[in-house]
Design a protein around this motif. Sequence first.
Motif, mmCIF file in Angstrom:
data_model
loop_
_atom_site.group_PDB
_atom_site.id
_atom_site.type_symbol
_atom_site.label_atom_id
_atom_site.label_comp_id
_atom_site.label_asym_id
_atom_site.label_seq_id
_atom_site.Cartn_x
_atom_site.Cartn_y
_atom_site.Cartn_z
ATOM 1 N N ARG A 128 12.801 32.286 8.125
ATOM 2 C CA ARG A 128 12.850 32.649 9.543
ATOM 3 C C ARG A 128 13.858 33.783 9.754
ATOM 4 N NH1 ARG A 128 14.452 28.063 11.393
ATOM 5 N NH2 ARG A 128 12.524 27.156 10.974
ATOM 6 N N ILE A 129 15.020 33.668 9.120
ATOM 7 C CA ILE A 129 16.048 34.712 9.227
ATOM 8 C C ILE A 129 15.532 36.017 8.621
ATOM 9 C CG2 ILE A 129 18.338 35.420 8.413
ATOM 10 C CD1 ILE A 129 19.088 32.374 8.591
ATOM 11 N N LEU A 130 14.885 35.922 7.467
ATOM 12 C CA LEU A 130 14.346 37.125 6.817
ATOM 13 C C LEU A 130 13.253 37.779 7.649
ATOM 14 C CD1 LEU A 130 14.281 35.780 3.150
ATOM 15 C CD2 LEU A 130 15.730 37.633 4.029
ATOM 16 N N ARG A 131 12.443 36.965 8.319
ATOM 17 C CA ARG A 131 11.398 37.520 9.202
ATOM 18 C C ARG A 131 12.007 38.198 10.412
ATOM 19 N NH1 ARG A 131 7.004 33.871 11.335
ATOM 20 N NH2 ARG A 131 6.185 35.859 12.035
ATOM 21 N N GLN A 132 12.984 37.545 11.030
ATOM 22 C CA GLN A 132 13.639 38.120 12.210
ATOM 23 C C GLN A 132 14.324 39.443 11.869
ATOM 24 O OE1 GLN A 132 16.189 34.861 13.304
ATOM 25 N NE2 GLN A 132 14.644 33.917 14.617
ATOM 26 N N SER A 133 14.782 39.562 10.640
ATOM 27 C CA SER A 133 15.444 40.794 10.186
ATOM 28 C C SER A 133 14.444 41.818 9.651
ATOM 29 C CB SER A 133 16.460 40.458 9.092
ATOM 30 O OG SER A 133 17.425 39.566 9.581
ATOM 31 N N LYS A 134 13.173 41.477 9.715
ATOM 32 C CA LYS A 134 12.085 42.346 9.270
ATOM 33 C C LYS A 134 12.168 42.708 7.783
ATOM 34 C CE LYS A 134 10.975 44.306 13.792
ATOM 35 N NZ LYS A 134 11.153 43.091 14.467
ATOM 36 N N HIS B 154 10.213 49.433 0.683
ATOM 37 C CA HIS B 154 11.645 49.745 0.676
ATOM 38 C C HIS B 154 12.492 48.528 0.335
ATOM 39 C CE1 HIS B 154 10.240 52.998 3.461
ATOM 40 N NE2 HIS B 154 10.889 53.677 2.537
ATOM 41 N N ILE B 155 12.080 47.368 0.819
ATOM 42 C CA ILE B 155 12.857 46.152 0.581
ATOM 43 C C ILE B 155 12.887 45.858 -0.916
ATOM 44 C CG2 ILE B 155 13.096 43.696 1.128
ATOM 45 C CD1 ILE B 155 13.404 45.707 3.534
ATOM 46 N N GLY B 156 11.757 45.965 -1.564
ATOM 47 C CA GLY B 156 11.701 45.761 -3.013
ATOM 48 C C GLY B 156 12.533 46.786 -3.764
ATOM 49 N N GLU B 157 12.473 48.037 -3.315
ATOM 50 C CA GLU B 157 13.266 49.087 -3.961
ATOM 51 C C GLU B 157 14.755 48.817 -3.827
ATOM 52 O OE1 GLU B 157 12.095 52.920 -2.409
ATOM 53 O OE2 GLU B 157 9.980 52.437 -2.696
ATOM 54 N N ILE B 158 15.173 48.407 -2.637
ATOM 55 C CA ILE B 158 16.589 48.104 -2.408
ATOM 56 C C ILE B 158 17.018 46.936 -3.286
ATOM 57 C CG2 ILE B 158 18.241 47.217 -0.697
ATOM 58 C CD1 ILE B 158 16.556 48.874 1.390
ATOM 59 N N VAL C 18 22.236 40.285 5.849
ATOM 60 C CA VAL C 18 21.117 39.385 5.542
ATOM 61 C C VAL C 18 20.939 39.269 4.035
ATOM 62 C CG1 VAL C 18 18.633 39.003 5.813
ATOM 63 C CG2 VAL C 18 19.975 39.847 7.730
ATOM 64 N N PHE C 19 21.117 40.366 3.314
ATOM 65 C CA PHE C 19 21.044 40.356 1.852
ATOM 66 C C PHE C 19 22.215 39.569 1.250
ATOM 67 C CE2 PHE C 19 18.022 43.824 2.041
ATOM 68 C CZ PHE C 19 17.341 43.766 0.836
ATOM 69 N N GLY C 20 23.274 39.365 2.031
ATOM 70 C CA GLY C 20 24.509 38.795 1.518
ATOM 71 C C GLY C 20 24.500 37.293 1.286
ATOM 72 N N ASP C 21 23.399 36.634 1.487
ATOM 73 C CA ASP C 21 23.302 35.196 1.271
ATOM 74 C C ASP C 21 22.517 34.944 -0.017
ATOM 75 O OD1 ASP C 21 23.286 32.306 2.699
ATOM 76 O OD2 ASP C 21 21.357 32.683 1.713
#
Length: 121
Positions: free
Chosen positions: A81-87, A106-110, A42-45
């Motif tokens: 929508r994709i980001l929401r589905q992936s939480k 955690h998402i911000g840290e990553i 998901v991060f890869g786009d």
Amino acid sequence: METEEHAIDEAEMHAHSETVRKVRAEMPSDDELVDIAEFFKVFGDSTRAKILAALVVSECCVACISDVLNMSVSAVSHQLRILRQSKLVKTRRDGKEIYYSLDDAHIGEIFRTALEHVKEL
């Protein structure tokens, strides 16, 4: 001399066996590794990465994100929508407006860690 080489081989084998044992004991399960791979996919786009970069700075509505990224609202909505589905992002409603933010710290840290790594290259 042959005995000394044999002793070294046994010591190396013991060290190898200990390393293998330790790594196996701490390896995530196959299911966890699949989930990690999906998470990074998901991060890869690049469009989703841009959206996450905006949300690292501030909670935003779709119109705000589309203005920042100079993209259509529908294109941004699709990626959200994709980001929401992936939480990775969550929503908050304020009247008629829906605001998006990172799902947790955690998402911000990553994201910040990845950015720091890229800047070092």
